[in-house]
Design a protein around this motif. Structure first.
Motif, mmCIF file in Angstrom:
data_model
loop_
_atom_site.group_PDB
_atom_site.id
_atom_site.type_symbol
_atom_site.label_atom_id
_atom_site.label_comp_id
_atom_site.label_asym_id
_atom_site.label_seq_id
_atom_site.Cartn_x
_atom_site.Cartn_y
_atom_site.Cartn_z
ATOM 1 N N SER A 91 0.812 -1.215 0.000
ATOM 2 C CA SER A 91 0.000 0.000 0.000
ATOM 3 C C SER A 91 0.846 1.267 0.000
ATOM 4 N N VAL A 92 2.146 1.124 0.273
ATOM 5 C CA VAL A 92 3.022 2.284 0.403
ATOM 6 C C VAL A 92 3.608 2.697 -0.947
ATOM 7 N N PHE A 93 4.080 1.736 -1.718
ATOM 8 C CA PHE A 93 4.739 2.070 -2.981
ATOM 9 C C PHE A 93 3.833 2.811 -3.965
ATOM 10 N N PRO A 94 2.552 2.396 -4.172
ATOM 11 C CA PRO A 94 1.718 3.184 -5.096
ATOM 12 C C PRO A 94 1.541 4.628 -4.648
ATOM 13 N N LEU A 95 1.390 4.843 -3.340
ATOM 14 C CA LEU A 95 1.251 6.211 -2.839
ATOM 15 C C LEU A 95 2.521 7.018 -3.055
ATOM 16 N N ARG A 96 3.658 6.411 -2.725
ATOM 17 C CA ARG A 96 4.932 7.115 -2.901
ATOM 18 C C ARG A 96 5.189 7.422 -4.366
ATOM 19 N N MET A 97 4.847 6.500 -5.243
ATOM 20 C CA MET A 97 5.056 6.718 -6.671
ATOM 21 C C MET A 97 4.148 7.831 -7.188
ATOM 22 N N TYR A 98 2.887 7.827 -6.766
ATOM 23 C CA TYR A 98 1.964 8.860 -7.241
ATOM 24 C C TYR A 98 2.325 10.221 -6.659
ATOM 25 N N GLN A 99 2.766 10.261 -5.395
ATOM 26 C CA GLN A 99 3.198 11.513 -4.789
ATOM 27 C C GLN A 99 4.411 12.085 -5.513
ATOM 28 N N LEU A 137 -9.829 7.216 -15.214
ATOM 29 C CA LEU A 137 -9.227 6.129 -14.434
ATOM 30 C C LEU A 137 -10.190 4.971 -14.212
ATOM 31 N N ALA A 138 -11.474 5.264 -14.008
ATOM 32 C CA ALA A 138 -12.447 4.202 -13.715
ATOM 33 C C ALA A 138 -12.558 3.193 -14.849
ATOM 34 N N ALA A 139 -12.179 3.570 -16.069
ATOM 35 C CA ALA A 139 -12.247 2.631 -17.190
ATOM 36 C C ALA A 139 -11.289 1.457 -16.990
ATOM 37 N N ILE A 140 -10.264 1.649 -16.170
ATOM 38 C CA ILE A 140 -9.345 0.544 -15.879
ATOM 39 C C ILE A 140 -10.082 -0.577 -15.163
ATOM 40 N N PHE A 141 -11.034 -0.224 -14.302
ATOM 41 C CA PHE A 141 -11.829 -1.243 -13.616
ATOM 42 C C PHE A 141 -12.656 -2.044 -14.618
ATOM 43 N N GLY A 142 -13.172 -1.372 -15.652
ATOM 44 C CA GLY A 142 -13.915 -2.063 -16.690
ATOM 45 C C GLY A 142 -13.037 -3.013 -17.484
ATOM 46 N N ALA A 143 -11.798 -2.594 -17.771
ATOM 47 C CA ALA A 143 -10.875 -3.476 -18.484
ATOM 48 C C ALA A 143 -10.549 -4.710 -17.647
ATOM 49 N N GLY A 144 -10.373 -4.516 -16.341
ATOM 50 C CA GLY A 144 -10.145 -5.654 -15.458
ATOM 51 C C GLY A 144 -11.329 -6.601 -15.441
ATOM 52 N N ALA A 145 -12.541 -6.050 -15.466
ATOM 53 C CA ALA A 145 -13.741 -6.886 -15.484
ATOM 54 C C ALA A 145 -13.797 -7.737 -16.750
ATOM 55 N N ALA A 146 -13.431 -7.155 -17.888
ATOM 56 C CA ALA A 146 -13.453 -7.911 -19.146
ATOM 57 C C ALA A 146 -12.484 -9.092 -19.090
ATOM 58 N N GLY A 165 -6.237 -8.695 -11.732
ATOM 59 C CA GLY A 165 -7.278 -8.149 -10.881
ATOM 60 C C GLY A 165 -6.713 -7.522 -9.620
ATOM 61 N N TRP A 166 -5.745 -8.195 -9.014
ATOM 62 C CA TRP A 166 -5.107 -7.636 -7.816
ATOM 63 C C TRP A 166 -4.316 -6.376 -8.145
ATOM 64 N N TRP A 167 -3.646 -6.340 -9.289
ATOM 65 C CA TRP A 167 -2.912 -5.143 -9.689
ATOM 66 C C TRP A 167 -3.855 -3.942 -9.805
ATOM 67 N N VAL A 168 -4.998 -4.151 -10.453
ATOM 68 C CA VAL A 168 -5.965 -3.069 -10.587
ATOM 69 C C VAL A 168 -6.420 -2.597 -9.208
ATOM 70 N N TYR A 169 -6.684 -3.527 -8.327
ATOM 71 C CA TYR A 169 -7.192 -3.195 -6.997
ATOM 72 C C TYR A 169 -6.136 -2.490 -6.150
ATOM 73 N N VAL A 170 -4.923 -3.002 -6.171
ATOM 74 C CA VAL A 170 -3.873 -2.497 -5.279
ATOM 75 C C VAL A 170 -3.312 -1.154 -5.743
ATOM 76 N N VAL A 171 -3.108 -0.998 -7.050
ATOM 77 C CA VAL A 171 -2.440 0.201 -7.565
ATOM 78 C C VAL A 171 -3.427 1.323 -7.865
ATOM 79 N N TYR A 172 -4.547 0.976 -8.505
ATOM 80 C CA TYR A 172 -5.408 2.034 -9.030
ATOM 81 C C TYR A 172 -6.555 2.418 -8.092
ATOM 82 N N LEU A 173 -6.920 1.571 -7.143
ATOM 83 C CA LEU A 173 -7.910 1.990 -6.150
ATOM 84 C C LEU A 173 -7.400 3.142 -5.281
ATOM 85 N N PRO A 174 -6.151 3.081 -4.747
ATOM 86 C CA PRO A 174 -5.669 4.236 -3.976
ATOM 87 C C PRO A 174 -5.610 5.528 -4.793
ATOM 88 N N ILE A 175 -5.203 5.421 -6.068
ATOM 89 C CA ILE A 175 -5.147 6.616 -6.913
ATOM 90 C C ILE A 175 -6.551 7.146 -7.171
#
Length: 425
Positions: free
Chosen positions: A37-45, A370-379, A232-242
């Protein structure tokens, strides 16, 4: 003369058990749970751009994939225990390097920890296939998940909390957990796996075993399940915090959501019973279908951020069901003579998903929010649900194994133990 007294546990190392492997995985879960949970935040910051974050993850994914494919090649020149210890040491080094806080050291730390993860994962799977019987693989996987539950549950929220308190803190905790993992590995005395004999043939090219992999449809399908689950986990872990930050929900929501989702690891024994009562096929299909529906709902409801987060969290519960079940079709189809090579192929799912997910996200963000990434994961998840219809209902039942696959005429430079000849893994 007095008889020299040597403790029995020094004379004969106890055979590695399901519990031992689960405890080793638990130590790794603490380190990775803190950092996930730390690396995505640090990268986006640091970068302030979700597309640029995707590019960095894409490049690191390529480096990690190449590392995983080279591990079997390195294992022919270095003892497996040294390969595992090198991976654990990279985990420690990457965590310590990221304490500096600059963009360069954060990226370097993420790369080292990613390469360390795939290195230890290849070795870990090879050890499991050496010492755990096929009929025990389901129990081993469930025990690994259950023992890892505390690290994956407390780690993400603890990571973001420590990051706000003192930025180097989560990385120091991860380094300590990685050191503990290394010491536990040494205490288990796994050595180099089953006893092997030296081959007179030259070492096989690290990519030379890929044709054998593609020639076995069961392995290809099992690997695709692992890749899509990991996406699916990548989408959840990286893009949900963003998404949470962009929607004004705060920086801590991503870590809290991941911790709450990972609390479902404590119910993995019940998931195992569900899988045993029905079948691996039923569990895999249920996981992919429900996760795909929930991720698709999150994309549709993106205008309501809290509902989007709730849908994603619900979908993550079914990703955990897939963590328990979706790797078994591959592991149950691996022949004993191809353990090391196919362990490397299987471990590549993490890196391939680490390339595909940010790569697709990068392209999606060029034309959609960004929300379209969730749709791509669903597909992708729903596509895996369709593919899982080819699995046998009897797969994984006690005493039932997949149909045998003919051995290659010129086997790989692989040593075989007595237990291999009896099909024990």
């Amino acid at each position: 003369m007095h008889e020299r007294r040597i403790p029995e546990w020094l004379r004969h190392a106890p055979a590695p058990s399901v519990r031992g492997f689960a405890m080793l995985a638990a130590a790794e879960a603490v380190a990775r749970g803190i950092l996930i949970s730390v690396f995505p935040l640090r990268m986006y910051q640091a970068l302030q751009d979700a597309a640029l974050v995707s590019q960095v993850y894409f490049l690191i994914g390529i480096a990690s994939l190449l590392t995983g494919l080279l591990v079997p090649f390195l294992a022919r020149f270095l003892p497996r225990r040294w390969v595992y210890m090198s991976g654990a040491s990279c985990f420690i080094a990457g965590s310590l390097l990221a304490t500096d806080g600059s963009v360069a050291t954060t990226v370097a730390g993420l790369m080292l920890t990613s390469m360390a993860t795939v290195t230890t994962f290849v070795c870990f799977n090879a050890y499991v296939l050496d010492y755990i019987a096929k009929i025990e693989l389901g129990r081993c996987e469930t025990s690994r998940m259950f023992y890892s539950a505390a690290g994956w549950t407390a780690g993400p929220v603890l990571g973001v909390t420590l990051l706000r308190w003192w930025e180097p803190a989560p990385f120091l905790v991860a380094a300590t957990a990685s050191l503990t993992m290394l010491l536990m590995f040494l205490a288990m005395r796994l050595g180099n796996g089953k006893l092997i004999t030296k081959s007179r043939r030259a070492p096989t090219n690290p990519l030379g075993f890929l044709p054998r992999f593609f020639a076995q449809p069961r392995l290809v399908a099992g690997w695709l399940f692992a890749v899509i689950r990991s996406c699916g986990w990548w989408v959840y872990v990286v893009y949900l915090p963003i998404f949470a930050i962009q929607s004004g929900l705060g920086e801590q929501l991503g870590g809290i959501a991941l911790s709450v989702s990972n609390a479902a690891l404590f119910v993995t024994p019940f998931m195992l019973r569900f899988m045993q009562r029905y079948s691996i096929r039923h569990a895999v299909r249920t996981g992919f279908l429900m996760a795909g529906v929930m991720f698709g709902s999150a994309a549709v409801l993106s205008g309501l951020p809290w509902l989007t987060v709730l849908c994603l969290m619900t979908g993550s519960f079914f990703l955990i069901l897939l963590d328990v079940s979706a790797g078994l079709p591959f592991l149950l189809a691996v022949k004993p003579s191809e353990r090391t090579e196919m362990s490397a192929v299987y471990s590549s799912f993490r890196d391939v998903s680490g390339i595909l997910t940010p790569g697709v996200a990068w392209l999606v963000l060029l034309v959609a929010p960004l929300a379209a990434i969730f749709g791509a994961g669903a597909a992708a998840l729903l596509g895996a649900w369709s593919l899982s219809g080819t699995l046998s209902v009897r797969l994984g039942k006690t005493g039932i194994r997949p149909a045998p696959v003919p051995e290659p005429q010129q086997p790989f430079n692989q040593t075989v133990s007595a237990s291999d000849l009896h099909g024990s893994t």
